[in-house]
Design a protein around this motif. Structure first.
Motif, PDB file in Angstrom:
ATOM      1  N   MET A   1       0.843  -1.176   0.000  1.00  0.00           N
ATOM      2  CA  MET A   1       0.000   0.000   0.000  1.00  0.00           C
ATOM      3  C   MET A   1       0.889   1.240   0.000  1.00  0.00           C
ATOM      4  SD  MET A   1      -2.825   1.303   2.762  1.00  0.00           S
ATOM      5  CE  MET A   1      -1.715   1.494   4.117  1.00  0.00           C
ATOM      6  N   LYS A   2       0.486   2.244  -0.811  1.00  0.00           N
ATOM      7  CA  LYS A   2       1.204   3.513  -0.835  1.00  0.00           C
ATOM      8  C   LYS A   2       0.196   4.641  -0.684  1.00  0.00           C
ATOM      9  CE  LYS A   2       4.248   6.466  -3.414  1.00  0.00           C
ATOM     10  NZ  LYS A   2       4.879   6.762  -4.692  1.00  0.00           N
ATOM     11  N   LEU A   3       0.263   5.343   0.451  1.00  0.00           N
ATOM     12  CA  LEU A   3      -0.631   6.478   0.671  1.00  0.00           C
ATOM     13  C   LEU A   3      -0.189   7.639  -0.207  1.00  0.00           C
ATOM     14  CD1 LEU A   3      -0.896   6.378   4.573  1.00  0.00           C
ATOM     15  CD2 LEU A   3      -2.456   5.374   2.894  1.00  0.00           C
ATOM     16  N   THR A   4      -1.159   8.388  -0.714  1.00  0.00           N
ATOM     17  CA  THR A   4      -0.831   9.501  -1.598  1.00  0.00           C
ATOM     18  C   THR A   4      -1.150  10.863  -0.982  1.00  0.00           C
ATOM     19  OG1 THR A   4      -2.985   9.369  -2.683  1.00  0.00           O
ATOM     20  CG2 THR A   4      -1.174   8.110  -3.666  1.00  0.00           C
ATOM     21  N   GLY A   5      -1.763  10.870   0.190  1.00  0.00           N
ATOM     22  CA  GLY A   5      -2.084  12.130   0.840  1.00  0.00           C
ATOM     23  C   GLY A   5      -3.195  11.939   1.841  1.00  0.00           C
ATOM     24  N   ILE A   6      -3.588  13.016   2.481  1.00  0.00           N
ATOM     25  CA  ILE A   6      -4.732  12.989   3.386  1.00  0.00           C
ATOM     26  C   ILE A   6      -5.921  13.527   2.613  1.00  0.00           C
ATOM     27  CG2 ILE A   6      -5.743  13.967   5.485  1.00  0.00           C
ATOM     28  CD1 ILE A   6      -2.910  13.961   6.666  1.00  0.00           C
ATOM     29  N   HIS A   7      -6.991  12.763   2.558  1.00  0.00           N
ATOM     30  CA  HIS A   7      -8.167  13.164   1.780  1.00  0.00           C
ATOM     31  C   HIS A   7      -9.018  14.184   2.525  1.00  0.00           C
ATOM     32  CE1 HIS A   7     -12.182  12.767  -0.062  1.00  0.00           C
ATOM     33  NE2 HIS A   7     -11.451  12.718  -1.169  1.00  0.00           N
ATOM     34  N   HIS A   8      -9.345  13.908   3.792  1.00  0.00           N
ATOM     35  CA  HIS A   8     -10.148  14.853   4.576  1.00  0.00           C
ATOM     36  C   HIS A   8     -10.062  14.506   6.057  1.00  0.00           C
ATOM     37  CE1 HIS A   8     -13.047  11.523   4.184  1.00  0.00           C
ATOM     38  NE2 HIS A   8     -13.476  11.943   5.359  1.00  0.00           N
ATOM     39  N   ILE A   9     -10.564  15.424   6.856  1.00  0.00           N
ATOM     40  CA  ILE A   9     -10.670  15.239   8.295  1.00  0.00           C
ATOM     41  C   ILE A   9     -12.144  15.362   8.639  1.00  0.00           C
ATOM     42  CG2 ILE A   9     -10.068  16.237  10.543  1.00  0.00           C
ATOM     43  CD1 ILE A   9      -7.645  17.479   8.651  1.00  0.00           C
ATOM     44  N   ALA A  10     -12.695  14.410   9.379  1.00  0.00           N
ATOM     45  CA  ALA A  10     -14.110  14.437   9.758  1.00  0.00           C
ATOM     46  C   ALA A  10     -14.245  14.935  11.191  1.00  0.00           C
ATOM     47  CB  ALA A  10     -14.730  13.048   9.616  1.00  0.00           C
ATOM     48  N   ILE A  11     -15.161  15.887  11.388  1.00  0.00           N
ATOM     49  CA  ILE A  11     -15.404  16.464  12.703  1.00  0.00           C
ATOM     50  C   ILE A  11     -16.894  16.394  12.992  1.00  0.00           C
ATOM     51  CG2 ILE A  11     -15.318  18.572  14.093  1.00  0.00           C
ATOM     52  CD1 ILE A  11     -12.934  19.449  12.326  1.00  0.00           C
ATOM     53  N   ILE A  12     -17.254  15.864  14.165  1.00  0.00           N
ATOM     54  CA  ILE A  12     -18.659  15.845  14.607  1.00  0.00           C
ATOM     55  C   ILE A  12     -18.826  16.975  15.612  1.00  0.00           C
ATOM     56  CG2 ILE A  12     -20.462  14.545  15.790  1.00  0.00           C
ATOM     57  CD1 ILE A  12     -19.043  11.988  14.777  1.00  0.00           C
ATOM     58  N   CYS A  13     -19.800  17.830  15.355  1.00  0.00           N
ATOM     59  CA  CYS A  13     -20.015  18.985  16.229  1.00  0.00           C
ATOM     60  C   CYS A  13     -21.300  18.826  17.031  1.00  0.00           C
ATOM     61  CB  CYS A  13     -20.059  20.267  15.408  1.00  0.00           C
ATOM     62  SG  CYS A  13     -21.388  20.337  14.201  1.00  0.00           S
TER      63      CYS A  13
END
Length: 128
Positions: A1-13
């Motif tokens: 596996m080769k990660l290519t970046g961070i796609h998103h960050i999920a936040i519950i408010c």
């Protein structure tokens, strides 16, 4: 596996309206799309920074609390880069947000500080 970046960050408010205003009006992230999911009684707000998709902001009925100090076990914090940390810190204070004293990273020599989102999620400004 080769990660290519961070796609998103999920936040519950806990308060969707307050958090939406914080992330868009105060931090300046732009809205990509906003969806209300009736079956979950939940909003999902996709946010971008400099046209790059970075945060999914969710609302759910009665989400459980989580320990969220920067030194708590788990995700430590979310850091945003800024050109001028003094200017950015002053801006947040003028908006009524408590900002810690600016510190200097002992290894990089760069300035940084912490503040919190409306739910106490630790956020960092890091001068680049």
């Amino acid at each position: 596996m080769k990660l290519t970046g961070i796609h998103h960050i999920a936040i519950i408010c806990s308060n969707y309206k307050v958090s939406k205003e914080f992330y868009t009006d105060i931090l300046g992230l732009s809205i990509i799309r906003e969806v209300y999911r009736e079956e979950r009684d939940s909003y999902k707000l996709d946010l971008a920074l400099n046209d790059h998709y970075v945060i999914e902001l969710f609302s759910f009925p009665s989400p459980p609390s989580r320990t969220s100090r920067p030194e708590a076990c788990g995700l430590r914090h979310l850091a945003f880069s800024v050109q001028d940390i003094n200017k950015a810190s002053t801006y947040l204070v003028e908006k009524g947000i408590v900002v810690e004293k600016i510190r200097v990273d002992e290894f990089t020599g760069k300035k940084f500080t912490f503040f919190e989102d409306p739910d106490g999620l630790p956020l960092e400004l890091y001068e680049v």
